[in-house]
Design an enzyme around this catalytic site. Structure first.
Site, short mmCIF file in Angstrom:
data_model
loop_
_atom_site.label_atom_id
_atom_site.label_comp_id
_atom_site.label_asym_id
_atom_site.label_seq_id
_atom_site.Cartn_x
_atom_site.Cartn_y
_atom_site.Cartn_z
N LYS A 182 9.82 3.03 -7.04
CA LYS A 182 10.27 2.33 -5.83
C LYS A 182 9.35 1.17 -5.49
O LYS A 182 9.80 0.09 -5.09
CB LYS A 182 10.36 3.31 -4.67
CG LYS A 182 11.39 4.42 -4.85
CD LYS A 182 11.56 5.25 -3.62
CE LYS A 182 10.38 6.16 -3.34
NZ LYS A 182 10.26 7.27 -4.30
N LYS A 183 8.05 1.38 -5.63
CA LYS A 183 7.10 0.32 -5.31
C LYS A 183 7.25 -0.86 -6.28
O LYS A 183 7.24 -2.03 -5.87
CB LYS A 183 5.67 0.87 -5.34
CG LYS A 183 5.34 1.80 -4.19
CD LYS A 183 5.39 1.07 -2.86
CE LYS A 183 5.00 1.95 -1.69
NZ LYS A 183 5.12 1.25 -0.39
N SER A 201 8.11 8.76 -9.51
CA SER A 201 8.84 8.66 -8.25
C SER A 201 8.20 7.65 -7.32
O SER A 201 8.86 6.76 -6.77
CB SER A 201 8.91 10.03 -7.58
OG SER A 201 9.58 9.95 -6.34
N ARG A 253 14.45 17.78 -7.92
CA ARG A 253 13.11 18.36 -7.93
C ARG A 253 12.88 19.26 -6.72
O ARG A 253 12.22 20.30 -6.81
CB ARG A 253 12.05 17.25 -7.97
CG ARG A 253 11.95 16.51 -9.28
CD ARG A 253 11.14 15.24 -9.14
NE ARG A 253 9.81 15.54 -8.62
CZ ARG A 253 9.09 14.69 -7.88
NH1 ARG A 253 9.59 13.51 -7.55
NH2 ARG A 253 7.90 15.03 -7.48
N LYS A 292 0.85 -1.19 0.00
CA LYS A 292 0.00 0.00 0.00
C LYS A 292 0.88 1.23 0.00
O LYS A 292 1.99 1.22 0.55
CB LYS A 292 -0.90 -0.04 1.22
CG LYS A 292 -1.49 1.31 1.67
CD LYS A 292 -0.67 1.89 2.80
CE LYS A 292 -1.20 3.27 3.20
NZ LYS A 292 -0.26 3.95 4.14
N HIS A 293 0.41 2.30 -0.61
CA HIS A 293 1.13 3.58 -0.56
C HIS A 293 0.13 4.70 -0.32
O HIS A 293 -0.94 4.73 -0.92
CB HIS A 293 1.88 3.85 -1.87
CG HIS A 293 2.57 5.18 -1.87
ND1 HIS A 293 3.78 5.40 -1.23
CD2 HIS A 293 2.19 6.39 -2.38
CE1 HIS A 293 4.13 6.66 -1.37
NE2 HIS A 293 3.19 7.29 -2.06
N SER A 294 0.50 5.63 0.56
CA SER A 294 -0.31 6.82 0.80
C SER A 294 0.42 8.04 0.27
O SER A 294 1.65 8.13 0.34
CB SER A 294 -0.55 6.99 2.31
OG SER A 294 -1.13 8.26 2.58
N THR A 326 6.40 7.24 7.78
CA THR A 326 6.21 5.93 8.40
C THR A 326 7.50 5.42 9.03
O THR A 326 7.49 4.83 10.11
CB THR A 326 5.69 4.93 7.36
OG1 THR A 326 4.42 5.38 6.87
CG2 THR A 326 5.53 3.54 7.94
#
Length: 442
Positions: free
Chosen positions: A187-188, A183, A168, A81-83, A120
């Site tokens: 990574k994910k 970006s 950036r 999961k990513h937020s 996190t």
């Protein structure tokens, strides 16, 4: 034969850049054959002119492939999961072990605090002894043994992104939809995922303040991830107030442990179940989102998720008995000050970004790269939208190192929380926002 000057010229004149050229440029970022000036020019050109959908996918793949990509052979699906970032958003610390308890494996490559939003990794490292900087072999071992691991990206994971992200930040190109998408996903996707659920925040505490901006980002992320070969869905979720009532690293861990171990329920639990339901359905561990949400709720309620959390903590250097007596281990601030309401009425709005910056100024976040974080400071018991309150009742509690810091934080908190008088409340409705505002699927 690709070269930086010709690629930059194509971008400057609005021509499409081929996947091969973007692959070449990403490798040049990773091995430093592309100069800092060229990297900055690339970021600005993409920010100004965009890459288009095909170019966005090609850049994401190129940045993913600029370094090491993980390959798994496990008896369950590899999910994550990513937020996009919010205030009091500690979902990952509950969701990762809950997914593991349902039979998934979660190699979560996460980040540190950015601007007014907490990170996190910083939250997890509030637990004494825990290290999120793991070598790849150790990362893989923790995932296999505990079912989940929440770690920092190594220098070998998407190195092109590491270089471009730094550029950036100093060239005012952070807001580019194409660069944000590449970006996040590079990574994910390098983690070898078989399914991904995205939590795209909108509201006062989010980076995307409007629902339209959040919808555009969610669609870009979902389309790009699926085109790159990773089944992905997104939920648009509300961030017009903090997700958890505690803000700050150790304080958020305390709330997480309340959810995992003490039956605490509320928005954090609800959103964890919703996101987990989507992830389990993608990983074919549930028939649909609703069944998956029920499974997540059950493993939290039975303590199975807490067991996996405890295994992860120990495997990453933390104390053996953390889940049984977590408050014994979490640091506490010496000054705790109650912030009370100056007038009665109902809470109409909360400026989440201001509250996030209060935590940063208390020492719970970074104002410049390299700042040391104090895990003990922050806010607790933050009032919710729509709540009725009388004069003198608490809006929040400040946890600070010095009284002067607590006093300054209290002034900012009172300014960030708008309370309507009874007359104002009668003039118009004041509904609390819905937790889930929409879903974006492939």
């Amino acid at each position: 034969m690709s070269d930086a000057r010709s690629i930059l010229a194509q971008l400057r004149t609005g021509r499409d850049v081929s996947a091969d050229d973007l692959t070449w440029f990403a490798q040049g970022l990773a091995d430093h054959s592309v100069s800092a000036a060229q990297a900055g020019a690339f970021a600005m050109a993409v920010c100004m002119g965009g890459l288009g959908e095909a170019g966005r996918v090609a850049l994401t793949r190129a940045m993913r492939d600029s370094g090491e990509t993980l390959r798994w052979s496990l008896p369950g699906p590899v999910l994550d999961k990513h937020s996009t970032g919010g205030i009091g958003d500690c979902v990952s610390l509950v969701l990762a072990p809950a997914l593991a308890a349902c039979g998934a494996y979660v190699p979560m490559i996460s980040g540190r605090g950015l601007g007014h939003t907490g990170g996190t990794l910083d939250k997890l490292e509030a637990i004494p002894g825990v290290s999120t900087e793991l070598e790849t072999a150790r990362f893989e071992t923790v995932v296999r043994e505990a079912g989940c691991a929440i770690v920092a990206a190594s220098a070998r994971i998407a190195p092109a992104d590491r270089r471009l992200y730094a550029v950036r930040d100093v060239t005012s190109t952070v807001e580019s939809l194409d660069l944000i998408t590449a970006s996040i996903l590079s990574k994910k996707l390098a983690a070898g995922l078989e399914g991904l659920v995205l939590d795209v925040k909108t509201g006062s505490g989010a980076f995307m303040k409007s629902q339209e901006e959040a919808q555009a980002l969610a669609e870009a992320l979902v389309k790009t991830a699926n085109a790159a070969g990773c089944p992905t869905s997104a939920l648009l979720t509300d961030m017009s107030q903090p997700l958890a009532p505690n803000l700050g690293n150790a304080l958020e861990v305390d709330h997480v442990m309340g959810v995992l171990c003490s039956g605490v329920r509320g928005p954090l639990f609800d959103l964890t179940c919703a996101l987990g339901g989507v992830a389990l359905a993608q990983g074919r561990l549930a028939a649909d989102m609703e069944q998956g949400a029920g499974l997540i709720a059950r493993v939290i309620e039975t303590g199975a998720a807490a067991e996996h959390f405890g295994k992860m903590v120990v495997a990453m250097g933390g104390p053996l008995g953390f889940t049984e007596n977590w408050r014994r281990y979490l640091p506490e601030a010496p000054v705790i000050q109650e912030v009370t309401a100056a007038q009665g009425g109902r809470v109409r709005s909360i400026d989440g970004e201001v509250l996030g910056n209060v935590v940063v100024h208390l020492g719970g976040g970074r104002r410049v790269e390299g700042d040391q974080i104090n895990p003990a400071v922050g806010l607790s018991d933050v009032i919710r939208l729509g709540a009725s309150i009388a004069p003198g009742q608490p809006l929040a509690r400040v946890h600070a190192m010095r009284e002067a810091q607590a006093d300054a934080a209290a002034r900012a908190i009172r300014a960030a929380i708008h309370i309507e008088t009874d007359l104002e409340v009668d003039a118009h409705a004041n509904p609390a926002p819905e937790l889930i505002t929409g879903q974006v699927t492939p």
